[in-house]
Design a protein around this motif. Sequence first.
Motif: not given
Length: 468
Positions: A131-139, A153-165
């Motif tokens: 299971g991974i729960f958090g920031k992936w940032h590898l694809g 099992e997984s939940s979270g973001l695929m990249y950094s949370h600053d990469m948004w508006a």
Amino acid sequence: MKPKSFRLIVIYLCLGIVPFLLMGNKVNEKDPSKPNVVLIFLDDGAFEDFAPFGNPPYPTPNVEVLAKEGRSFYNFYVPQSICSASRAVLMTGSYPGRTKVFGAHGPGDPGLDLQFATMGEVLQENGYKTGIFGKWHLGDKPGHRSHDRGFQESSGLMYSHDMWAGHPEDPKYWGQWPLQYWKNGKVVIDSMTAEDQKKLTGWYTEDAVNFIDKHKDEPFFLYLPHSMPHVPLFGSDTFKGKSGTGTYGDVIMELDWSVGQVNQAIKRNGLEENTIFIFIASDNGPWLSYGDHSGITPFREGKGTIFDGGVRNPLIIKYPKQIKSGTISRKTFSSVDILPTVCGLTSSSLPENEIDGKDVWDLILDTPGAKNQHQYYPFSNNTNFQGIISSDGRWKLHLKHPYRTLSKAGVGGEAGKYIQKEIDTSLFDLLHDPYEKGNVIDSYPEKAKELLELAAEHKRKFFTEKTN
């Protein structure tokens, strides 16, 4: 009763009971060669964010408890002090020069090449629930996201949370992509808001604890790569103002709480003795330009450089079966060694692809006569190979390269300013000069020659003209 009849009854009982007993053993007894693995990885933390590594002006009782229950490592390094590159090293046991994962990958980037197995894939192959729960940032392409790369099992973001508006420096550019929140392979929030981001640490922690409770009777690998304390800083209302030192302290206290929740879940389920708990306090050093929204390192420079402020991070490993509690170590090793070491401890096969890390468990245990199998560890910044450190942690060689240094720190979440400088080919004796202040290359010409030859060999092997 006649003897023959008695024997028949015994046979019938055995035929009925023995398989039942065997089935019960299979279900209820975990394989002792397969300890659970818990890996917590923070983002853009600093060396002195938590006691006992520093003396922060806010309490971090849960990390302190973990340190008392395990062993704290003060000379642990990452090969590159940028998000995606650092994560790829941890997950694959391979250097950035091999995987070609450099820097921080943005939305829509495929990231890590599929030829490189992840820790999730390796352990899943060995029968682990992952299971991974958090920031992936590898694809962030189909087939490359966390749920495609070994995590059931997984939940979270695929990249950094600053990469948004809400990006603190370039909101227009990053606002082209919605920041999506994924759960078990599906988007459950199409565009994260600031209110959503406040809940990230809590959401990750809740899912991690539920994962432990759910899989307590089978071997599991829990990977908890937090988004914080990377900017922009977000924390729950529960921790707002709790540190008394500002937003950064509040966020660190919530991360400390998260560590405690995971540790307590392991204990509550009776898993403490058979769980390897690895806590890495950051993927790289602090983002110094954000001033009061970044942590403090005693070492030179920070994120985005190969000085120790960028690549040296606190580590705690707890494994009551083998590691003496409340101990510290100054042995040197790297995040590239985590995957092969975990493979050795879990009786898992190494990836079929070639890797660079080594099993350093004897070094971690400080076994008499144990030696680091590496001659050196390399450091790079994006696609630029910039130096190495000897495997005993004493000698650090910088090749001539530019680097950024802080000119003016930001306040309240605003970015400050860097200026560019250049360091000439330099040798530092970290035993006597841990802050990399005095170049001793002329005083130790033989050591300099040795490291320069190793650096040249590494560059020939991993860095081509195309990537430099």
